[in-house]
Design a protein around this motif. Structure first.
Motif, mmCIF file in Angstrom:
data_model
loop_
_atom_site.group_PDB
_atom_site.id
_atom_site.type_symbol
_atom_site.label_atom_id
_atom_site.label_comp_id
_atom_site.label_asym_id
_atom_site.label_seq_id
_atom_site.Cartn_x
_atom_site.Cartn_y
_atom_site.Cartn_z
ATOM 1 N N ALA A 126 0.829 -1.130 0.146
ATOM 2 C CA ALA A 126 0.036 -0.067 0.007
ATOM 3 C C ALA A 126 1.133 1.195 -0.075
ATOM 4 O O ALA A 126 1.654 1.275 0.887
ATOM 5 N N LEU A 127 0.796 2.163 -1.016
ATOM 6 C CA LEU A 127 1.486 3.332 -1.058
ATOM 7 C C LEU A 127 0.964 4.332 -0.570
ATOM 8 O O LEU A 127 -0.199 4.938 -0.833
ATOM 9 N N ASP A 128 1.783 4.953 0.429
ATOM 10 C CA ASP A 128 1.107 6.373 1.285
ATOM 11 C C ASP A 128 1.445 7.474 0.219
ATOM 12 O O ASP A 128 2.568 7.978 0.411
ATOM 13 N N GLN A 129 0.776 7.983 -0.514
ATOM 14 C CA GLN A 129 0.754 8.717 -1.607
ATOM 15 C C GLN A 129 1.307 10.482 -0.939
ATOM 16 O O GLN A 129 2.056 11.085 -1.286
ATOM 17 N N VAL A 130 0.505 10.271 0.145
ATOM 18 C CA VAL A 130 0.914 11.698 0.789
ATOM 19 C C VAL A 130 2.156 11.837 1.596
ATOM 20 O O VAL A 130 2.855 12.907 1.363
ATOM 21 N N ALA A 131 2.897 10.472 2.102
ATOM 22 C CA ALA A 131 3.849 10.511 2.526
ATOM 23 C C ALA A 131 4.983 10.738 1.519
ATOM 24 O O ALA A 131 6.079 11.532 1.802
ATOM 25 N N VAL A 132 4.797 10.266 0.160
ATOM 26 C CA VAL A 132 5.538 10.241 -0.915
ATOM 27 C C VAL A 132 5.670 11.974 -1.453
ATOM 28 O O VAL A 132 6.695 12.488 -1.463
ATOM 29 N N GLU A 134 5.228 14.131 0.539
ATOM 30 C CA GLU A 134 5.739 15.419 1.399
ATOM 31 C C GLU A 134 7.287 14.972 1.392
ATOM 32 O O GLU A 134 8.198 15.932 1.886
ATOM 33 N N ASP A 209 6.731 7.956 -7.004
ATOM 34 C CA ASP A 209 5.383 8.898 -7.362
ATOM 35 C C ASP A 209 4.760 8.488 -8.511
ATOM 36 O O ASP A 209 3.550 8.764 -8.681
#
Length: 211
Positions: A126-132, A134, A209
């Protein structure tokens, strides 16, 4: 030692085995060096002058193609042995071509990530796009700050630290390899290396990303 260790890990994983010891991977070395062709056979020819036997001679092509499972052991064994020997010969050749920056990425980023990526491909993530996003902002800010400070120090507002001719002209070194810069006493050598490292990290984040 392997050429494409991630594949070997995936095969072993399918049989309930894992690699827990330290390993080296000549394909990773080739990738870090920017080699256009990263397969063992083209690299063997380009780097060692050795033309290896094509796998097509064992398994055929098209409709008549078989799998390695169906290849007689007396034919498969010399082929596999040749792959192992060439990997052993190729790795030190590529290692000598890697500069300090390449070796740092290999030891600190690429090699430790290999078993993680193999597990990710097997299980999914599961890719945390918000963390990426940031993380990207942080790295870009760092890069822009480093670049601005470097350009101020050089007095050249358009100085490009990734341009070998510009770096050599500025520092008076023989080349712009990281190992050369690391050994240089010039006060701007280290900042140039740091800017390059940050730029490489940004390229990794950009690749993530796009996933």
């Amino acid at each position: 030692l392997a050429h494409n260790a991630k594949y070997e890990m995936e095969v072993l994983r399918a049989h309930g085995e894992t690699i827990t010891s330290k390993f080296d991977d000549s394909m990773l070395m080739a990738a870090l060096l920017g080699k256009e062709l990263k397969g063992l056979k083209p690299l063997a020819l380009a780097e060692c002058g050795v033309r290896m036997k094509s796998i097509d001679t064992l398994i055929g092509k098209g409709k008549s193609e078989i799998t390695m499972v169906d290849v007689p052991v007396q034919d498969a064994a010399p082929y596999a042995s040749a792959d192992a020997v060439m990997t052993w010969r190729l790795a030190p050749v590529l290692w000598r071509q890697m500069d300090e920056s390449d070796r740092w990425l290999y030891d600190s980023v690429e090699r430790p990530l290999t078993p993680i990526i193999a597990a990710m491909e097997a299980e999914g993530i599961a890719l945390d796009q918000v963390a990426v996003a940031e993380g990207m902002v942080i790295l870009v800010d760092r890069y822009e700050g480093q670049l601005a400070a470097l350009r101020t120090a050089t007095g050249k507002p358009k100085f490009n630290p990734r341009s070998p001719p510009q770096v050599v002209k500025l520092l008076g070194t023989e080349d712009s390899e990281s190992s050369t810069l690391q050994a240089s006493d010039h006060p701007l050598a280290k900042p140039i290396v740091e800017v390059r490292h940050t730029a490489k990290l940004i390229s990794y984040m950009q690749a993530i990303d796009r996933m």
